[in-house]
Structure formats: C-alpha cells, structure tokens
Design a protein around this motif. Structure first.
Motif, short mmCIF file in Angstrom:
data_model
loop_
_atom_site.label_atom_id
_atom_site.label_comp_id
_atom_site.label_asym_id
_atom_site.label_seq_id
_atom_site.Cartn_x
_atom_site.Cartn_y
_atom_site.Cartn_z
N ARG A 7 0.59 -41.59 -85.03
CA ARG A 7 0.84 -42.91 -84.47
C ARG A 7 0.17 -43.98 -85.45
NH1 ARG A 7 -1.49 -44.99 -78.58
NH2 ARG A 7 -1.26 -47.30 -79.15
N ALA A 8 -1.10 -43.67 -85.70
CA ALA A 8 -2.04 -44.71 -86.52
C ALA A 8 -1.56 -44.92 -87.71
CB ALA A 8 -3.45 -44.22 -86.24
N MET A 9 -0.97 -43.91 -88.50
CA MET A 9 -0.32 -43.87 -89.72
C MET A 9 0.44 -45.01 -90.21
SD MET A 9 0.02 -40.18 -91.28
CE MET A 9 0.37 -38.92 -90.12
N GLY A 10 1.15 -45.57 -89.00
CA GLY A 10 2.09 -46.67 -89.08
C GLY A 10 1.40 -47.82 -89.49
N THR A 11 0.31 -48.08 -89.39
CA THR A 11 -0.41 -49.41 -89.39
C THR A 11 -1.57 -49.29 -90.36
OG1 THR A 11 0.51 -50.11 -87.33
CG2 THR A 11 -1.36 -51.43 -88.21
N GLU A 12 -1.70 -49.94 -91.41
CA GLU A 12 -2.92 -49.83 -92.21
C GLU A 12 -3.86 -50.96 -91.83
OE1 GLU A 12 -2.47 -49.94 -96.60
OE2 GLU A 12 -0.57 -48.89 -96.27
N GLY A 13 -5.16 -50.53 -91.72
CA GLY A 13 -6.50 -51.36 -91.37
C GLY A 13 -7.68 -50.84 -92.10
N ARG A 14 -8.70 -51.31 -91.87
CA ARG A 14 -10.04 -51.07 -92.47
C ARG A 14 -10.90 -50.35 -91.45
NH1 ARG A 14 -11.49 -50.39 -97.65
NH2 ARG A 14 -13.71 -51.32 -97.90
N ILE A 15 -11.42 -49.43 -91.91
CA ILE A 15 -12.15 -48.42 -91.24
C ILE A 15 -13.60 -48.16 -92.11
CG2 ILE A 15 -12.84 -46.14 -90.11
CD1 ILE A 15 -9.61 -45.89 -89.65
N ALA A 16 -14.67 -48.61 -91.37
CA ALA A 16 -15.98 -48.49 -91.90
C ALA A 16 -16.03 -47.41 -92.89
CB ALA A 16 -17.04 -48.75 -90.90
N ARG A 17 -16.68 -47.31 -93.89
CA ARG A 17 -16.71 -46.04 -94.67
C ARG A 17 -18.05 -45.13 -94.00
NH1 ARG A 17 -12.57 -47.69 -96.09
NH2 ARG A 17 -11.84 -48.03 -98.22
N ASP A 18 -18.66 -45.56 -93.03
CA ASP A 18 -19.68 -44.70 -92.45
C ASP A 18 -19.08 -44.31 -90.96
OD1 ASP A 18 -19.99 -46.93 -90.80
OD2 ASP A 18 -22.00 -47.31 -91.01
N LEU A 19 -17.81 -44.59 -90.66
CA LEU A 19 -17.16 -44.44 -89.58
C LEU A 19 -17.72 -45.03 -88.45
CD1 LEU A 19 -16.62 -40.43 -90.48
CD2 LEU A 19 -14.95 -42.38 -90.78
N SER A 20 -18.49 -45.98 -88.34
CA SER A 20 -19.08 -46.45 -87.32
C SER A 20 -17.94 -47.72 -86.58
CB SER A 20 -20.37 -47.21 -87.69
OG SER A 20 -20.30 -48.14 -88.47
N GLY A 21 -16.73 -47.77 -87.08
CA GLY A 21 -16.00 -48.76 -86.55
C GLY A 21 -14.86 -49.06 -87.43
N GLY A 22 -14.26 -50.21 -87.06
CA GLY A 22 -13.18 -50.88 -88.06
C GLY A 22 -12.74 -52.18 -87.96
N GLY A 52 -5.34 -52.14 -78.32
CA GLY A 52 -4.37 -51.15 -78.02
C GLY A 52 -3.73 -50.83 -79.52
N THR A 53 -4.20 -51.39 -80.43
CA THR A 53 -3.54 -51.27 -81.78
C THR A 53 -4.30 -49.87 -82.37
OG1 THR A 53 -3.07 -53.51 -82.33
CG2 THR A 53 -3.26 -52.06 -84.23
N ALA A 54 -3.61 -48.86 -82.98
CA ALA A 54 -3.75 -47.84 -83.65
C ALA A 54 -3.61 -48.12 -85.05
CB ALA A 54 -3.14 -46.55 -83.21
N TYR A 55 -4.58 -47.82 -85.82
CA TYR A 55 -4.55 -48.01 -87.40
C TYR A 55 -5.03 -47.11 -88.24
CZ TYR A 55 -8.89 -50.46 -86.76
OH TYR A 55 -10.29 -50.64 -86.44
N SER A 56 -4.90 -46.77 -89.57
CA SER A 56 -5.38 -45.86 -90.34
C SER A 56 -6.01 -46.62 -91.40
CB SER A 56 -4.14 -45.11 -90.78
OG SER A 56 -3.40 -45.40 -91.39
N ASP A 57 -6.60 -45.62 -92.37
CA ASP A 57 -7.39 -45.97 -93.61
C ASP A 57 -7.78 -44.79 -94.34
OD1 ASP A 57 -8.44 -47.46 -95.69
OD2 ASP A 57 -10.16 -48.12 -94.55
N LYS A 58 -7.59 -44.76 -95.44
CA LYS A 58 -8.07 -43.50 -96.43
C LYS A 58 -8.78 -43.83 -97.56
CE LYS A 58 -3.63 -42.83 -98.46
NZ LYS A 58 -2.52 -42.12 -98.66
N TRP A 59 -9.68 -43.13 -97.99
CA TRP A 59 -10.46 -43.29 -99.35
C TRP A 59 -11.13 -42.10 -100.01
CZ3 TRP A 59 -12.07 -44.53 -94.22
CH2 TRP A 59 -13.20 -44.02 -93.75
N VAL A 60 -11.44 -41.96 -101.12
CA VAL A 60 -12.04 -40.82 -101.73
C VAL A 60 -13.47 -40.73 -101.16
CG1 VAL A 60 -12.81 -40.20 -104.09
CG2 VAL A 60 -10.57 -41.24 -103.98
#
Length: 140
Positions: free
Chosen positions: A70-85, A127-135
């Motif tokens: 579900r979240a893959m459909g919306t791009e957002g920014r997630i903290a690189r330490d995974l502590s939020g977004g 209520g928004t689900a979003y995703s991010d990916k990085w190396v």
C-alpha cells in the motif's frame, strides 16, 4: 555497533526494523520498549524477519507486506535512522515505520547495483502510507 546500526549498514538482511511511536508503546508496559532502542519519539526494534512481521501485526493490526504494498504507491522521506519520516501529505508525525534490507543486485542495476538497499515504509498520523528507499550506509 548496535543492531540498528548493523541493519542500516546492510549487515542484517535477514532482519526487519520497526519504529513504533510512543503512542504504540505507551500503556503496554515495558514489553516492546525493553527489547528495542529508545529514540526521541518512540522505540526502534531490529528483529528476525518472521518475528518482526508478527510484532508489526500485533502492534499495528496490519499485515507488514500488505502495508508495504500500500505504501509503495506514495513516495515520501523516511529518516535514515528510521526514527520517523516526512509525510508527503501533511506535517504529521510517523506513527510507525517498517523496513527491510535487500542485498545488492548488480543484474537489476540502478540503486540496486550500488549496494544493499534499505526499503522503508511509514504511516503518518493523518492516515497516509508512504515509502522511501536508499543505499545502505547512505547519509541524508
């Protein structure tokens, strides 16, 4: 090096990482908090994949992979330490983050050819689900 640091460096591809905001761990005793790493607004757990997906479902009521899809459909920014977004829809806070690492795959190319990739999925309090990916190991 902590489990979270190892995960973010791509050294724990069999594990998943979960950030659960304080609202998810309040009132449930010390259970999740004592097994994770306390951060400013919640707790981060790094656990074996199947166990992590089970913890995610128990804490959020959602299937981890269904949520990720579900979240893959919306791009957002997630903290690189995974502590939020940073929600792409509002200034709300991340309620939770689910992340896993995928090992480098030069055949696929793109970001996957550059190194291990962290896939992260977040749910905002709006209520928004979003995703991010990085190396893995990449700075913000």
């Amino acid at each position: 090096m902590s489990k979270r640091e190892q995960f973010l460096a791509g050294e724990r591809p069999e594990d998943v990482a979960l950030f659960l905001s304080d609202s998810f761990v309040e009132g449930e005793g010390d259970g999740l908090a004592k097994h994770g790493e306390q951060v400013e607004s919640g707790v981060i757990l790094v656990v074996e994949g199947d166990q992590g997906r089970s913890v995610f479902k128990t804490a959020t009521g959602m299937d981890a992979m269904g949520f990720a899809k579900r979240a893959m459909g919306t791009e957002g920014r997630i903290a690189r330490d995974l502590s939020g977004g940073e929600c792409p829809e509002c200034d709300g806070d991340a309620e939770f983050v689910f992340a896993f690492a995928e090992e480098q795959n030069e055949e696929v190319g793109g970001v996957y050819g550059e190194g291990d990739v962290i896939h992260a999925y977040s749910y905002c309090d709006c209520g928004t689900a979003y995703s991010d990916k990085w190396v893995a190991g990449e700075a913000e």
